[in-house]
Design a protein around this motif. Structure first.
Motif, PDB file in Angstrom:
ATOM      1  N   HIS A 144      80.714  72.971  29.555  1.00 20.21           N
ATOM      2  CA  HIS A 144      79.649  72.098  29.406  1.00 20.21           C
ATOM      3  C   HIS A 144      80.200  70.733  28.890  1.00 20.21           C
ATOM      4  CE1 HIS A 144      76.430  71.192  26.322  1.00 20.21           C
ATOM      5  NE2 HIS A 144      76.242  70.564  27.345  1.00 20.21           N
ATOM      6  N   LEU A 145      81.216  70.732  28.208  1.00 23.34           N
ATOM      7  CA  LEU A 145      81.686  69.246  27.555  1.00 23.34           C
ATOM      8  C   LEU A 145      82.846  68.833  28.240  1.00 23.34           C
ATOM      9  CD1 LEU A 145      80.648  70.016  23.763  1.00 23.34           C
ATOM     10  CD2 LEU A 145      79.228  68.708  25.746  1.00 23.34           C
ATOM     11  N   ARG A 146      83.276  69.231  29.567  1.00 22.13           N
ATOM     12  CA  ARG A 146      84.156  68.691  30.314  1.00 22.13           C
ATOM     13  C   ARG A 146      83.654  67.539  31.066  1.00 22.13           C
ATOM     14  NH1 ARG A 146      88.098  70.902  35.533  1.00 22.13           N
ATOM     15  NH2 ARG A 146      88.373  72.843  33.927  1.00 22.13           N
ATOM     16  N   TYR A 147      83.653  66.286  30.703  1.00 24.91           N
ATOM     17  CA  TYR A 147      83.265  65.245  31.338  1.00 24.91           C
ATOM     18  C   TYR A 147      84.295  63.988  30.954  1.00 24.91           C
ATOM     19  CZ  TYR A 147      80.707  64.723  26.825  1.00 24.91           C
ATOM     20  OH  TYR A 147      80.255  64.447  25.636  1.00 24.91           O
ATOM     21  N   HIS A 148      84.093  62.938  31.888  1.00 30.30           N
ATOM     22  CA  HIS A 148      84.828  61.661  31.581  1.00 30.30           C
ATOM     23  C   HIS A 148      84.054  60.906  30.316  1.00 30.30           C
ATOM     24  CE1 HIS A 148      86.628  57.681  32.457  1.00 30.30           C
ATOM     25  NE2 HIS A 148      87.290  58.509  33.125  1.00 30.30           N
ATOM     26  N   TRP A 149      84.871  60.228  29.623  1.00 31.72           N
ATOM     27  CA  TRP A 149      84.420  59.430  28.630  1.00 31.72           C
ATOM     28  C   TRP A 149      83.336  58.377  28.877  1.00 31.72           C
ATOM     29  CZ3 TRP A 149      84.757  54.067  28.406  1.00 31.72           C
ATOM     30  CH2 TRP A 149      85.810  53.605  29.321  1.00 31.72           C
ATOM     31  N   MET A 150      83.262  57.890  30.261  1.00 32.37           N
ATOM     32  CA  MET A 150      82.365  56.972  30.486  1.00 32.37           C
ATOM     33  C   MET A 150      81.080  57.524  30.800  1.00 32.37           C
ATOM     34  SD  MET A 150      81.902  54.109  31.678  1.00 32.37           S
ATOM     35  CE  MET A 150      83.208  53.008  32.095  1.00 32.37           C
ATOM     36  N   GLU A 151      80.961  58.960  30.890  1.00 26.81           N
ATOM     37  CA  GLU A 151      79.492  59.312  31.026  1.00 26.81           C
ATOM     38  C   GLU A 151      78.545  59.278  29.825  1.00 26.81           C
ATOM     39  OE1 GLU A 151      78.850  63.261  32.683  1.00 26.81           O
ATOM     40  OE2 GLU A 151      80.451  63.102  34.055  1.00 26.81           O
ATOM     41  N   PRO A 152      79.100  59.650  28.551  1.00 25.25           N
ATOM     42  CA  PRO A 152      78.193  59.367  27.367  1.00 25.25           C
ATOM     43  C   PRO A 152      77.791  57.676  27.369  1.00 25.25           C
ATOM     44  CG  PRO A 152      80.349  59.967  26.835  1.00 25.25           C
ATOM     45  CD  PRO A 152      80.288  60.233  28.140  1.00 25.25           C
ATOM     46  N   VAL A 153      78.763  57.002  27.891  1.00 24.87           N
ATOM     47  CA  VAL A 153      78.259  55.333  27.968  1.00 24.87           C
ATOM     48  C   VAL A 153      77.139  55.007  28.480  1.00 24.87           C
ATOM     49  CG1 VAL A 153      79.236  53.106  28.145  1.00 24.87           C
ATOM     50  CG2 VAL A 153      80.884  54.724  27.015  1.00 24.87           C
ATOM     51  N   VAL A 154      77.158  55.650  29.818  1.00 28.36           N
ATOM     52  CA  VAL A 154      76.067  55.587  30.597  1.00 28.36           C
ATOM     53  C   VAL A 154      74.811  56.064  30.212  1.00 28.36           C
ATOM     54  CG1 VAL A 154      75.093  55.927  33.059  1.00 28.36           C
ATOM     55  CG2 VAL A 154      77.567  55.427  32.643  1.00 28.36           C
ATOM     56  N   TYR A 155      74.987  57.238  29.589  1.00 29.73           N
ATOM     57  CA  TYR A 155      73.861  58.047  29.187  1.00 29.73           C
ATOM     58  C   TYR A 155      73.277  57.266  27.919  1.00 29.73           C
ATOM     59  CZ  TYR A 155      74.011  62.411  31.548  1.00 29.73           C
ATOM     60  OH  TYR A 155      73.923  63.460  32.619  1.00 29.73           O
ATOM     61  N   LYS A 156      73.947  57.065  26.900  1.00 31.97           N
ATOM     62  CA  LYS A 156      73.453  56.246  25.715  1.00 31.97           C
ATOM     63  C   LYS A 156      72.803  54.843  26.021  1.00 31.97           C
ATOM     64  CE  LYS A 156      76.620  58.467  22.462  1.00 31.97           C
ATOM     65  NZ  LYS A 156      75.732  58.957  21.272  1.00 31.97           N
ATOM     66  N   SER A 157      73.512  54.138  27.146  1.00 30.38           N
ATOM     67  CA  SER A 157      73.006  52.848  27.428  1.00 30.38           C
ATOM     68  C   SER A 157      71.464  53.096  28.087  1.00 30.38           C
ATOM     69  CB  SER A 157      74.064  52.159  28.409  1.00 30.38           C
ATOM     70  OG  SER A 157      75.154  51.980  27.866  1.00 30.38           O
ATOM     71  N   ILE A 158      71.502  53.916  28.840  1.00 24.04           N
ATOM     72  CA  ILE A 158      70.197  54.124  29.603  1.00 24.04           C
ATOM     73  C   ILE A 158      69.056  54.478  28.559  1.00 24.04           C
ATOM     74  CG2 ILE A 158      68.896  55.516  31.474  1.00 24.04           C
ATOM     75  CD1 ILE A 158      71.522  55.134  33.076  1.00 24.04           C
ATOM     76  N   LEU A 159      69.226  55.455  27.572  1.00 23.84           N
ATOM     77  CA  LEU A 159      68.682  56.207  26.714  1.00 23.84           C
ATOM     78  C   LEU A 159      68.313  54.969  25.577  1.00 23.84           C
ATOM     79  CD1 LEU A 159      67.204  58.759  26.226  1.00 23.84           C
ATOM     80  CD2 LEU A 159      69.169  59.488  24.915  1.00 23.84           C
ATOM     81  N   TYR A 160      68.919  54.112  25.489  1.00 21.22           N
ATOM     82  CA  TYR A 160      68.693  53.330  24.203  1.00 21.22           C
ATOM     83  C   TYR A 160      67.361  52.602  23.919  1.00 21.22           C
ATOM     84  CZ  TYR A 160      68.970  49.334  20.889  1.00 21.22           C
ATOM     85  OH  TYR A 160      68.923  48.534  19.813  1.00 21.22           O
ATOM     86  N   ILE A 161      66.757  51.959  25.339  1.00 23.54           N
ATOM     87  CA  ILE A 161      65.614  51.457  25.421  1.00 23.54           C
ATOM     88  C   ILE A 161      64.450  52.249  25.245  1.00 23.54           C
ATOM     89  CG2 ILE A 161      63.677  49.822  26.721  1.00 23.54           C
ATOM     90  CD1 ILE A 161      66.269  48.371  27.461  1.00 23.54           C
ATOM     91  N   PRO A 162      64.195  53.504  25.647  1.00 23.59           N
ATOM     92  CA  PRO A 162      63.209  54.782  25.800  1.00 23.59           C
ATOM     93  C   PRO A 162      63.094  55.068  24.156  1.00 23.59           C
ATOM     94  CG  PRO A 162      64.355  54.868  27.760  1.00 23.59           C
ATOM     95  CD  PRO A 162      65.091  53.871  27.081  1.00 23.59           C
TER      96      PRO A 162
END
Length: 298
Positions: free
Chosen positions: A162-180
């Motif tokens: 579940h938590l095997r992912y590249h460090w760039m992914e949460p950067v993308v998720y958090k950036s897109i999620l910030y405004i909503p």
């Protein structure tokens, strides 16, 4: 610039103190021991009710994925994510200030003004829907897919995948999620903890060696029998970018016709086209997108 240097310093100092406090003090919103507890529970379920009975207890890449769990859940925040998150929020506020606006001008809903259960449900639904769309973006964008390949390099499913992912992914998720999330302000620590641990538990179960689909609830919640097809190496011709993008909820896939469960997927091959050339070691996996970009541009 001085303000951002202070954010850099405060972010590292603050998160280090937070992480140390999580390790040395138990409380009900403790993410460190929460991760360990959820992981142990789901692992025991795997051992008691294995779907693929021939899969070893310590499956392929078990220890690598365990390392990824703690690295991505905690160390990554210390290294880069907390500073990036705080700096991005401050930059966004500065840009709004340049045109005479404040973040509060965009707030359409205050969850604190709603009954706790309703506010929690809205927070959960908005968060999951935005993440579902972000997950689709990781598959549809060739640039982002190069990072997301790491998660799809799993060849034997287990909870820690579940938590095997590249460090760039949460950067993308958090950036897109910030405004909503800014638009629906007012969520409290309890709401964040409940949604966080719910998503953690569901995500662990989705990747576990379990043959469950939760009966009629499969049309609402993502589940192991559905998510296994998201990791299938061979994709249907009509959906070459992927299927079953659900994070916690499966309902978005059924609503937007990205669901795909043609038959029992217990023994299907996992991965992606060309995964035999994907690196097997942590550092090489983290550097893979950079090296690939260089090869493609040369």
């Amino acid at each position: 610039m001085e303000k951002y240097l202070k954010i850099f310093k405060d972010s590292y100092h603050g998160y280090f103190n937070y992480l140390w406090n999580e390790i040395t003090h138990f409380h009900w919103e403790n993410y460190f021991y929460g991760l360990i507890l959820v992981s142990l529970i789901v692992w025991v379920l795997e051992l008691l009710f294995p779907w693929r009975k021939n899969q070893k207890v310590f499956r392929k890449d078990f220890w690598l994925d365990t390392f990824y769990m703690f690295f991505n859940f905690f160390l990554l925040n210390l290294i880069v994510l907390i500073f990036l998150s705080n700096a991005t929020a401050e930059l966004f506020n500065d840009l709004l200030g340049m045109v005479g606006l404040e973040l509060l001008d965009f707030q359409l809903l205050d969850l604190d003004a709603l009954p706790f259960g309703l506010g929690l449900l809205i927070f959960f639904l908005v968060t999951d829907f935005v993440q579902w769309n972000t997950h689709r973006l990781l598959h549809y964008s060739p640039f982002l897919w190069n990072f997301h390949k790491l998660h799809h390099s799993v060849k034997e499913m287990g909870f820690a995948a579940h938590l095997r992912y590249h460090w760039m992914e949460p950067v993308v998720y958090k950036s897109i999620l910030y405004i909503p999330l800014a638009i629906i302000g007012g969520f409290n620590v309890e709401s964040v903890a409940i949604v966080h641990f719910s998503a953690l538990a569901i995500g662990h179960l989705n990747h576990a060696n379990l043959g469950w689909d939760y009966g009629f609830l499969k049309y609402i919640f993502n589940n192991p029998k559905m998510h296994i097809w998201h990791h299938a190496k061979v994709l249907p011709k009509h959906a070459q970018y992927g299927v079953n993008f659900g994070i916690s909820l499966s309902v978005w896939d059924y609503l937007f016709k990205t669901n795909h469960i043609p038959h029992d997927g217990r023994d299907i091959e996992l991965g992606f086209d060309g995964d035999e050339n994907f690196p097997s070691k942590f550092i090489s996996q983290e550097l893979y997108p950079i090296k690939t970009k260089r090869r493609n541009s040369s």
